[in-house]
Scaffold this motif. Structure first.
Motif, short mmCIF file in Angstrom:
data_model
loop_
_atom_site.label_atom_id
_atom_site.label_comp_id
_atom_site.label_asym_id
_atom_site.label_seq_id
_atom_site.Cartn_x
_atom_site.Cartn_y
_atom_site.Cartn_z
N ASN A 90 0.82 -1.19 0.00
CA ASN A 90 0.00 0.00 0.00
C ASN A 90 0.86 1.26 0.00
N VAL A 91 1.91 1.24 0.84
CA VAL A 91 2.82 2.39 0.91
C VAL A 91 3.52 2.56 -0.44
N LEU A 92 3.97 1.42 -1.01
CA LEU A 92 4.64 1.48 -2.31
C LEU A 92 3.71 2.05 -3.38
N MET A 93 2.47 1.59 -3.32
CA MET A 93 1.48 2.06 -4.31
C MET A 93 1.26 3.56 -4.18
N LYS A 94 1.15 4.03 -2.90
CA LYS A 94 0.94 5.46 -2.67
C LYS A 94 2.12 6.24 -3.22
N ARG A 95 3.33 5.71 -2.94
CA ARG A 95 4.55 6.39 -3.42
C ARG A 95 4.53 6.48 -4.93
N SER A 96 4.18 5.34 -5.54
CA SER A 96 4.20 5.29 -6.99
C SER A 96 3.13 6.23 -7.57
N GLU A 97 1.98 6.29 -6.85
CA GLU A 97 0.90 7.18 -7.28
C GLU A 97 1.38 8.64 -7.26
N ILE A 98 2.05 8.99 -6.13
CA ILE A 98 2.55 10.36 -5.98
C ILE A 98 3.59 10.65 -7.06
N SER A 99 4.49 9.68 -7.25
CA SER A 99 5.56 9.84 -8.22
C SER A 99 4.99 10.02 -9.63
N SER A 100 3.95 9.23 -9.96
CA SER A 100 3.41 9.37 -11.31
C SER A 100 2.68 10.71 -11.46
#
Lengths: 65, 372
Positions: free
Chosen positions: B281-291
């Motif tokens: 979930n944290v990774l997904m959030k990070r990736s979401e923010i990054s994208s």
């Protein structure tokens, strides 16, 4: 005095917390605290299973009448 | 006695007193014949062997399993001379013996209770997944009881087990088990499960669990029941009436509580699953923010590119408008009054020339003149 929860009640609580993680109410901000709570509960259950014994009580009454 | 004059009633009374003194209860094995029920209350039949036959009488409510002609049975009864001078046995208990008779009685009762729906699947209740309070009916001296407690201790913890010690074989057994079921069902705090167990034994020993009142009692218990009687191959009617049928006492313990090792493993797996989900979930959030940042950067870059391109175009236009560039192409800038006789200044790309204006005329006129 509050009654100590049984192992089953603790397992139910654990499952409820698991449901929160999989449900719509999940909020990342609260997740770490919930996870820590869950980890503690799991530890408690494991310790209960190791330490608590079953209690056998033979009823004194005779059943022949 | 030969000189004592008796009335008929006295004589019957005397014989009965003698019989009662000499043979208060007799146990007889024989074959049933002429079995009949009267007024739905009384039972009459004969018990016989190859040479002799004795009349028997009993109350219908004392019959605990179906009996019919030809069955081999053991009866317990008191010999009596009736007021009509007929000798008979007042039977207090009757039970089939021998594999054939036990099976026949079993089949008859099974058919009867099946028709009543006592064994129907719809009647079965679920037992709690992990009980904390169990009522146990068993003989505490039996191996079945020891097995049950041992397996329960190995598998789970924190269970309170109230044990009703009863006989699990013999004539008194069904009554004791029924009393124990009643006892648990009348408690203020009911156990979550009622377990009835007995280890292996002969068909005759296990026939206790085919006793009709006992089977009915198991079926009518308010507390969900688990019955584990005999070995895996044995089936009793009490098993069939129970909410859960266990094949043995050990199996009853296995069905009632989970194995703590597998529960611990499952809990560990749950925690691991949550931990992994949380990390994902944290990774997904990070990736979401990054994208999202990537999109912003692309937009900014595009916008800068557009401005740059516009700027280049404007620079080109501005450059074209620069007078020096015009002069470079051979043109000149003339300054001063364009009238005949006036001095003017002519600016070339690299020189400035002064001159005097000669004639001044319209371009049109000049063209017309030339054409002429």
């Amino acid at each position: 005095m509050t009654k100590k929860p049984t192992i089953q009640q603790k397992i139910d609580e654990l499952n409820k917390m698991l449901e929160w993680f999989n449900g719509d109410d999940f909020v990342l901000e609260d997740a770490l605290d919930k996870y820590k709570e869950m980890e503690k509960l799991a530890k408690d259950i494991n310790s209960d299973l190791d330490s608590i014994k079953n209690e056998v009580n033979i009823i004194k009454k005779k059943f022949d009448n | 006695m030969e000189n004592t004059l008796l009335t008929v009633s006295d004589f019957v009374c005397l014989i009965n007193q003698t019989l009662d003194y000499a043979y208060p209860i007799v146990t007889i094995e024989g074959e049933v014949s002429s079995f009949k029920t009267n007024q739905n209350k009384y039972i009459f039949f004969d018990i016989k062997d190859d040479e002799n036959s004795v009349g028997c009488f009993m109350m219908l409510w004392q019959l605990r399993m179906p009996i019919e002609d030809g069955m081999k049975v053991i009866i317990k009864g008191a010999p009596k001379l009736t007021k009509w001078g007929k000798f008979s046995l007042t039977v207090s208990s009757i039970k089939p013996v021998g594999e054939g008779s036990i099976k026949k009685s079993f089949d008859l009762l099974k058919e009867k209770l099946t028709k009543e729906g006592l064994f129907a699947v719809e009647r079965k209740r679920q037992i709690p997944k992990i009980p904390s309070y169990i009522g146990l009916i068993a003989s505490t001296q039996s191996a079945g009881y020891a097995d049950f407690v041992k397996i329960l201790d190995e598998r789970w913890s924190g269970v309170l087990i109230d044990v009703a010690h009863v006989q699990v074989q013999g004539d008194d057994s069904p009554k004791q088990i029924i009393n124990a079921i009643d006892y648990f069902n009348s408690q203020e705090t009911l156990p979550e499960i009622l377990v009835i167990i007995r280890g292996g034994g002969s068909k005759d020993d296990l026939s206790v669990f085919n006793d009709e009142p006992l089977v009915r009692k198991v079926a009518s218990s308010r507390i969900p029941t688990v019955v584990g009687v005999g070995h895996e191959i044995d089936t009793s009617l009490a098993d069939m009436a129970a909410d859960v049928r266990a094949s043995t006492p050990s199996n009853a313990a296995q069905l009632i509580v989970p194995d703590k090792i597998s529960v611990k493993k499952s809990i560990d797996e749950k925690i691991l699953l949550v931990r992994n989900n949380l990390s994902n979930n944290v990774l997904m959030k990070r990736s979401e923010i990054s994208s999202k940042l990537d999109v912003a950067i692309v937009k900014i870059e595009k916008s800068v590119e557009e401005y740059s391109s516009n700027l280049a175009m404007l620079s080109g236009i501005i450059s074209q408008l620069n007078p020096n560039n015009v002069l470079k192409r051979g043109y000149a800038i003339v300054r001063g009054k364009i009238e005949k006789g006036y001095n003017i200044k002519v600016e070339l790309i690299d020189k400035i020339v002064t001159a005097k204006v000669g004639d001044v005329y319209d371009k049109k006129t000049d063209d017309t003149t030339k054409n002429r």
